[in-house]
Design an enzyme around this catalytic site. Structure first.
Site, PDB file in Angstrom:
ATOM      1  N   GLY A 413       0.498  -1.161  -0.153  1.00 14.84           N
ATOM      2  CA  GLY A 413      -0.230  -0.456  -0.495  1.00 14.84           C
ATOM      3  C   GLY A 413       0.794   1.467  -0.208  1.00 14.84           C
ATOM      4  CB  SER A 414       0.506   4.816   0.618  1.00 18.90           C
ATOM      5  OG  SER A 414      -0.735   4.644   0.104  1.00 18.90           O
ATOM      6  CB  VAL A 415       4.700   2.169   3.973  1.00 15.28           C
ATOM      7  CG1 VAL A 415       3.214   2.429   5.191  1.00 15.28           C
ATOM      8  CG2 VAL A 415       4.213   0.666   2.787  1.00 15.28           C
ATOM      9  CB  ILE A 416       5.409   1.226  -1.612  1.00 17.76           C
ATOM     10  CG1 ILE A 416       6.701   0.593  -2.129  1.00 17.76           C
ATOM     11  CG2 ILE A 416       4.303   2.249  -2.986  1.00 17.76           C
ATOM     12  CD1 ILE A 416       7.877  -0.273  -1.840  1.00 17.76           C
ATOM     13  CE  LYS A 417       0.250   6.235  -2.305  1.00 21.31           C
ATOM     14  NZ  LYS A 417      -1.002   7.281  -1.778  1.00 21.31           N
TER      15      LYS A 417
END
Length: 673
Positions: A413-417
């Site tokens: 999810g968005s922790v990869i951003k």
């Protein structure tokens, strides 16, 4: 003519006499005996014994004894050396009818090398025309200490298994006092089956397991029959003692003080199985050994187990034993981890039975402080045999307590951003000063994408720049920028962060993947991957490690688990510039402090926290409105930067998604600070 025949007869007699002398030469005879000995041909050796030796020692006493002793001590590389008699010594031996050969023996055994010197005495025996040389054998030929009697004994000493300790020397796996639980059969009373069922229920055993122990051939009604071992801390012990026929003896056993909290990391030991013996390359492994079956116990089993001590001795009544060879016992090594056991326990307890995984590291040194998989099992239950009922319960649990989640990979999810942002900054596709007009909650990349749309959490009040995109966790911004940079640039950037590469770590961690085939050739898949959806998978440890890039001027620190490992090693270098790392760091702080930040809950701490949230949606198909959500939060204390936690909790769809993970991580950081 007669004279010629007479001369030929004399010549033939001389030749025959010469041949006879050669056949009965003590040199040739002893050489044959030694050759048979080195070939371990004990039957032919026995045929060469003198009459008195044969009358004193039967074939069984000689041949079988030699075979048994040599097999028991595993004799190899057997070598016998001696000096042959000179011609003059042979003549003297022939005249006297006996001779002596000093010889030396060398051999390797299970306890090491054995060497000794001895004398072989040979005598001539047999009728005049059938005389030959025979060995005056005694047991001293086997080993000199056995000349006047005695038996070979093999004494073994088991090594102490090494312990597994945390950074503060707190024990994760130790050799400690346990209770050997046993039953005295005659005390089972008038209803033995009911009593055994009661005992089995308290111990978490099967009645069948108890029956197998009680039905052993050696068991009599009045003897203590061991049935299992349990830690002294086991619950319900008072209830167990109250049953009547049960007693406990204090013995040494393997104990796991942190139980479920460190189960997947530490693993457990158990009695070796037939399958283990078949697979093992260790010839010294026996059916009674305890070996590591999971986790570090299995991974470092050889180091932890040590080496058995073996001593070969000759024993004789009323005499001191004679040591022939000795291999000293080598206790197992202690394994000391960078782990903080109390932090490990705290994080595990924070899950409160919920499913998920977490990794905590020191972002400056790479030291792993915690590796948690929840829920778990109690390794103490497995050490001495778990009941079928309890094992089935664990196997059928939908939360999969037997699966090691910290070694597995999940949709981030968005922790990869922040990683996507780094790749965009390095490729210069992302200009941190540039703002992009994004209207509404959804965006379609174009007709070629069909009905595909990217959805974001909240609308912006104006142009969206990188900082705002990270604070709001704006999927549309990252999808736009990743489509702009293209598949090759994005894939190459992820690979620089370690995707598709085995993590250089002491414990096997599943490799993080970009997609099923490692490519992002489909544009929809590329767009989804930009914000951690699609087919992307990453482990909690790898994710935590990637964030060290922003705390170490653009360098990714290599995670370490063993205290002996070199700290602060670089796994990847120059992933972003120092200025770019500072920019992302500042944005991660504002994710918490900004009114529109996705991690506002972290402000509950009385010290500053920085981090990034992520909600991974696990829809079964694109047509489904919603599905399972896993909440992520990666965070660290903004100022001290001495710990970084990546936490994932499964099934947060009804608990506020990533906000639920924010609460959990914040509570952990508050507790330890």
């Amino acid at each position: 003519m007669k004279k010629t025949i007479f001369l030929l007869t004399i010549l033939l007699s001389i030749l025959l006499a010469g041949c006879t002398d050669k056949e009965v030469s003590p040199n040739d005879r002893f050489e044959t005996y030694v050759s048979n000995w080195q070939d371990k041909d004990f039957t032919n050796m026995y045929d060469m014994l003198a009459k008195k030796a044969k009358s004193s020692y039967s074939t069984k006493q000689y041949v079988d004894r030699y075979k048994k002793i040599y097999k028991d001590i595993n004799v190899s590389d057997l070598k016998i050396t001696y000096d042959k008699l000179t011609e003059k010594e042979v003549e003297a031996a022939l005249e006297k009818g006996e001779t002596t050969y000093p010889f030396s023996v060398e051999m390797n055994t299970i306890a090491g090398s054995i060497t000794f010197d001895y004398e072989a005495k040979l005598v001539q025996q047999g009728e005049e025309d059938k005389k030959n040389w025979y060995v005056k054998w005694d047991p001293g030929y086997i080993f000199p200490a056995m000349k006047n009697g005695g038996e070979i004994d093999i004494v073994s000493e088991q090594p102490r298994r090494g312990e597994i300790l945390d950074r503060n020397r707190m024990p994760l796996a130790i050799n400690d006092t346990v209770y050997e639980i046993g039953i005295v059969p005659e005390k089972l009373g008038e209803s033995p089956e009911a009593k055994k069922k009661e005992i089995a229920d308290i111990l978490g055993m099967d009645v069948e397991s108890i029956d197998r122990k009680l039905d052993a051939d050696w068991v009599t009604p009045d003897v203590f029959v061991p049935i299992t071992k349990v830690p002294t801390s086991k619950e319900n012990l008072e209830e167990l003692w109250a049953t009547g026929p049960v007693a406990g003896k204090e013995v040494t056993g393997r104990v796991y003080p942190y139980g479920e909290a460190a189960a997947h990391l530490v693993g457990y030991t158990s009695k070796v199985s037939a399958e283990d013996l078949e697979k093992s390359e260790n010839d010294s492994l026996t059916a009674n050994d305890m070996i590591g079956k999971r986790g570090l116990e299995q991974l470092y089993d050889e180091r932890l187990r040590g080496k058995e001590g073996i001593k070969i001795v000759v024993t004789q009544k009323e005499q001191e034993e004679v040591v022939l060879a000795e291999k000293p016992v080598k206790d197992g090594e202690n394994i000391m981890l960078t782990l903080d056991a109390e932090l490990q326990k705290k994080i595990y307890q924070t899950y409160d039975g919920e499913s998920g995984t977490a990794a905590a590291i020191d972002p400056k040194t790479g030291e792993t402080l915690a590796l948690v998989s929840s829920p778990a099992f109690d390794p103490n239950d497995f050490v001495y045999g778990i009941s079928h009922a309890r094992l089935n319960e664990l196997q059928e649990n939908p939360k999969q307590p037997l699966i090691n989640k910290f070694a597995a990979t999940f949709v981030p999810g968005s922790v990869i951003k922040p990683i996507t942002a780094s790749i965009g900054l390095q490729s210069e596709v992302i200009d941190p000063e540039e703002g992009i007009e994004i209207n509404g909650l959804t965006w379609s990349p174009g007709k070629s994408f069909g009905n595909y749309k990217v959805r974001r959490v909240s609308e912006s009040n104006g142009p969206v720049d990188l900082e705002d995109a990270l604070i709001r966790s704006d999927n549309i911004y990252f999808a736009m920028k990743t489509l702009e940079m293209g598949s090759d640039t994005f894939v190459n950037g992820l690979q620089k962060f370690g995707f598709g590469e085995e993590i250089p770590f002491a414990y096997p961690i599943e490799t993080s993947t970009i997609s099923r085939d490692g490519k992002l050739n489909e544009k929809v898949l590329l767009a989804n991957s930009s914000y951690g959806q699609g087919q992307m998978q990453i482990s909690a440890l790898h994710l935590a490690s990637t964030y060290t890039t922003f705390l170490n001027t653009g360098n990714l620190i290599k995670p370490v688990l063993l205290m002996d490992d070199e700290k602060s090693q670089l796994w990847k270098e120059n992933l972003v510039t120092e200025k770019q790392a500072a920019l992302i760091r500042e944005s991660l702080r504002k994710v918490v402090t900004s009114p529109v930040g996705s991690a506002n809950g972290a402000q509950a701490a009385d010290f500053p926290i920085s981090g990034k949230t992520g909600t991974a949606e696990l829809k079964k198909s694109a047509d489904v409105e919603s599905g399972q959500e896993n909440g992520w939060f990666v965070a660290y204390p903004t100022e001290s930067q001495d710990i970084l936690i990546a936490m994932m909790i499964e099934h947060t769809e009804d608990k506020g998604g990533s906000h639920y993970a924010v609460e959990k991580v914040t509570d952990i950081l508050k507790d330890i600070k």
